[in-house]
Design a protein around this motif. Structure first.
Motif, PDB file in Angstrom:
ATOM      1  N   LYS A  87      93.177  64.146  16.309  1.00  0.00           N
ATOM      2  CA  LYS A  87      92.890  64.615  17.666  1.00  0.00           C
ATOM      3  C   LYS A  87      92.932  63.497  18.680  1.00  0.00           C
ATOM      4  N   LYS A 119      79.071  58.887   8.682  1.00  0.00           N
ATOM      5  CA  LYS A 119      80.468  58.616   9.009  1.00  0.00           C
ATOM      6  C   LYS A 119      80.614  57.102   8.995  1.00  0.00           C
ATOM      7  N   GLU A 155      80.331  68.590  12.722  1.00  0.00           N
ATOM      8  CA  GLU A 155      79.836  67.369  13.347  1.00  0.00           C
ATOM      9  C   GLU A 155      79.194  67.778  14.665  1.00  0.00           C
ATOM     10  N   ASP A 158      83.089  68.442  18.014  1.00  0.00           N
ATOM     11  CA  ASP A 158      84.343  68.212  17.297  1.00  0.00           C
ATOM     12  C   ASP A 158      85.099  69.540  17.154  1.00  0.00           C
TER      13      ASP A 158
HETATM   14 MG   LIG Z   1      87.508  63.688  12.649  1.00  0.00          MG
END
Ligand SMILES: [Mg+2]
Ligand SMILES: Nc1ncnc2c1ncn2[C@@H]1O[C@H](COP(=O)(O)OP(=O)(O)OP(=O)(O)O)[C@@H](O)[C@H]1O
Length: 275
Positions: free
Chosen positions: A12, A121, A201, A221
């Motif tokens: 993205k 993450k 997320e 997200d």
């Molecule tokens: Mg991602």
């Protein structure tokens, strides 16, 4: 004037919009294994945006707070700008995938009581699993690919945890993930498709002075065909999600063509979610 690119990830691009909003564009890239495996599937960006928009509309209609505002173009949607919370929250209804590595005594296909897992993450540490033990006030980090009992990497005192906001967020993230899962599970059920698991997320709405207020956390997200496992008829062999790509041996044009068909099927089915 060309908009400012806030961040470009593997799949993205987030563009500055205005008034606390961003434009999120999906690319045609498909990746797996922390980006080790990468291909381009023409039109995937459009199909992913269609799917995400359809899912966020369902969540919004169910009163679940998300960053989604509206569709912008075939491959872009408008969202509220957020400060991402660096966690992936996973809900599992059927035991499969990496869960079996952490819980080797559980057989594949076992129905689970909506297990919620948190992952940091943190690419450098391969996204460890985190268990928040609010009784002993400790945060436990585990290797996500090892049985839990052998996988402890690190143990931290919550009192030493630098981010109080993150600890306050944990129960809210759990609730948002469970609500999102149950709503999407119920919706897929109408099409005789089993939602096996789901990853979301979340973020703190940007510009808000207090991160300690639950209402300032939203699902962010995307929720697209890379975010879940879906098994039509409850049959693993019929899977339509990104797992087909992860499992693909040679990624031949024929295999990638089949994967694209799956993405198109999911975009189309989710288009009927609010009918
Ligand atoms: Mg991602
Ligand atoms: N509403 C939002 N406001 C600001 N940033 C957002 C918003 N929603 C998603 N993002 C961010 O947009 C980026 C999307 O890019 P992409 O998912 O391709 O990244 P990635 O390569 O997968 O890396 P990551 O591991 O951070 O997801 C992510 O960094 C995500 O945190």
């Amino acid at each position: 004037m060309e908009a400012r690119k806030i961040i470009e990830g593997k799949t993205k691009i987030v563009w500055e919009y205005f008034d606390g909003l961003v434009r999120i564009e999906s690319k045609d890239d498909i990746t797996a294994g922390d980006g080790e495996r990468r291909d381009v599937i023409a039109d995937k960006g459009r199909l992913a945006t269609t799917t995400t928009v359809n899912c966020f509309k369902v969540l919004k209609a169910a009163g679940i707070p998300t960053h989604f505002e509206n569709v912008h173009s075939e491959r872009e949607f408008i969202a509220r700008k957020v400060d991402m919370i660096p966690r992936e929250i996973v809900v599992r209804r059927i035991a499969t995938g990496s869960y079996l590595k952490r819980q080797p005594e559980v057989a594949e296909g076992t129905i689970l009581p909506y297990v919620v897992e948190f992952f940091a993450k943190d690419d450098a540490r391969h996204d460890p699993l985190i268990i928040y033990d609010f009784v002993s006030e400790r945060t436990l980090y585990f290797d996500p690919k090892k049985p839990l009992k052998d996988g402890l990497i690190e143990e931290r005192s919550m009192r030493a945890e630098e981010s109080k906001a993150l600890l306050v967020a944990v129960p809210i993230l759990r609730k948002l993930a469970l609500k999102s899962f149950k709503k999407l599970e119920q919706t897929w059920n109408k099409f005789n498709v089993t939602l096996v698991d789901l990853k979301i997320e979340c973020g703190w709405v940007a510009g808000n002075p207090s991160r300690l207020i639950p209402a300032h956390i939203v699902v962010a997200d995307v929720i697209d065909n890379d975010s879940w496992r879906i098994w039509p008829g409850g049959d693993k062999a019929q899977m339509k999600d990104k797992q087909v790509y992860r499992d693909s041996k040679n990624r031949t044009p024929a295999e990638l063509g089949k994967i694209k068909e799956n993405y198109a099927w999911v975009a189309e089915q989710t288009g009927k979610f609010l009918d």
